[in-house]
Enzyme design. Structure first.
Site, PDB file in Angstrom:
ATOM      1  N   ASP A 280      -4.949 -64.741 103.208  1.00  0.00           N
ATOM      2  CA  ASP A 280      -3.798 -64.291 102.791  1.00  0.00           C
ATOM      3  C   ASP A 280      -3.386 -64.006 101.458  1.00  0.00           C
ATOM      4  O   ASP A 280      -4.683 -64.745 100.703  1.00  0.00           O
ATOM      5  CB  ASP A 280      -2.588 -65.323 103.705  1.00  0.00           C
ATOM      6  CG  ASP A 280      -1.320 -65.272 102.926  1.00  0.00           C
ATOM      7  OD1 ASP A 280      -0.851 -64.125 103.138  1.00  0.00           O
ATOM      8  OD2 ASP A 280      -0.781 -65.957 102.805  1.00  0.00           O
TER       9      ASP A 280
ATOM     10  N   ASP B 297      -0.308 -64.121  98.904  1.00  0.00           N
ATOM     11  CA  ASP B 297       0.816 -64.739  98.214  1.00  0.00           C
ATOM     12  C   ASP B 297       0.605 -66.249  98.826  1.00  0.00           C
ATOM     13  O   ASP B 297       0.791 -66.606 100.066  1.00  0.00           O
ATOM     14  CB  ASP B 297       1.882 -64.393  98.361  1.00  0.00           C
ATOM     15  CG  ASP B 297       2.178 -62.989  97.761  1.00  0.00           C
ATOM     16  OD1 ASP B 297       1.418 -62.555  97.031  1.00  0.00           O
ATOM     17  OD2 ASP B 297       3.067 -62.126  98.386  1.00  0.00           O
TER      18      ASP B 297
END
Length: 179
Positions: free
Chosen positions: A8, A10
């Site tokens: 992922d 952020d």
């Protein structure tokens, strides 16, 4: 391809914000994350990224800004002798009904198709329950890091089999020690 790692963005690679990361100036790497990606890449790992970017649908920033953030990420990793693999993003909002927005596994399937890879057991590193759910939906190994929303996610309880690390650097340390 046996050495595929999916991240992922952020909260895992860069600092997260409940107000969204809307500009290149707001895109600040988590300490150790760039070096971790470079170390893994140099050791033969393909590091791909799957990131929800509903800020696009919300009009907080445009595609050129998102691409500038990703070009900056690639440049920082390249400066340390590594490279970032495929970066896929979901541009949709939470109510758009797409199949790519995590917790749906569409982006993970896109990465698997791109690399002609079987996702079973591939590590997917995230900081939210949506990341963990997406991983489980395609038989990836869910990994939670405590950066970003990780501590909040941890407090909600984790799906069985989820592995927990302090940050991306700790994930890289573990994977590289296994070799």
């Amino acid at each position: 391809m046996n050495k595929l790692l999916i991240l992922d963005r952020d909260g895992v690679i860069n600092q997260d914000s409940d107000a969204y990361i809307k500009s290149l100036a707001e895109w600040i790497p988590v300490p150790g994350a760039i070096a971790a990606i470079a170390r893994l890449s140099r050791a033969g790992w393909t590091v791909a990224v799957a990131t929800n970017q509903s800020g696009l649908a919300r009009g907080y920033y445009d595609l050129a800004t998102l691409e500038a953030m990703h070009a900056h990420l690639r440049q920082l990793v390249a400066e340390q002798g590594g490279e970032v693999g495929l970066i896929v993003h979901c541009p949709h909002g939470p109510d758009d009904g797409c199949d790519c927005r995590k917790p749906h596994p569409g982006m993970l399937k896109q990465i698997a198709e791109h690399y002609a890879a079987d996702l079973a057991g591939v590590w997917f590193v995230g900081d939210s329950s949506g990341d963990l759910e997406a991983a489980l939906a395609v038989d990836c190994q869910p990994i939670l890091v405590k950066t970003g929303k990780g501590e909040r996610t941890l407090a909600q309880g984790l799906p069985a089999g989820t592995l927990l690390f302090d940050d991306l650097a700790a994930v890289a340390d573990h994977l590289l020690q296994q070799e």
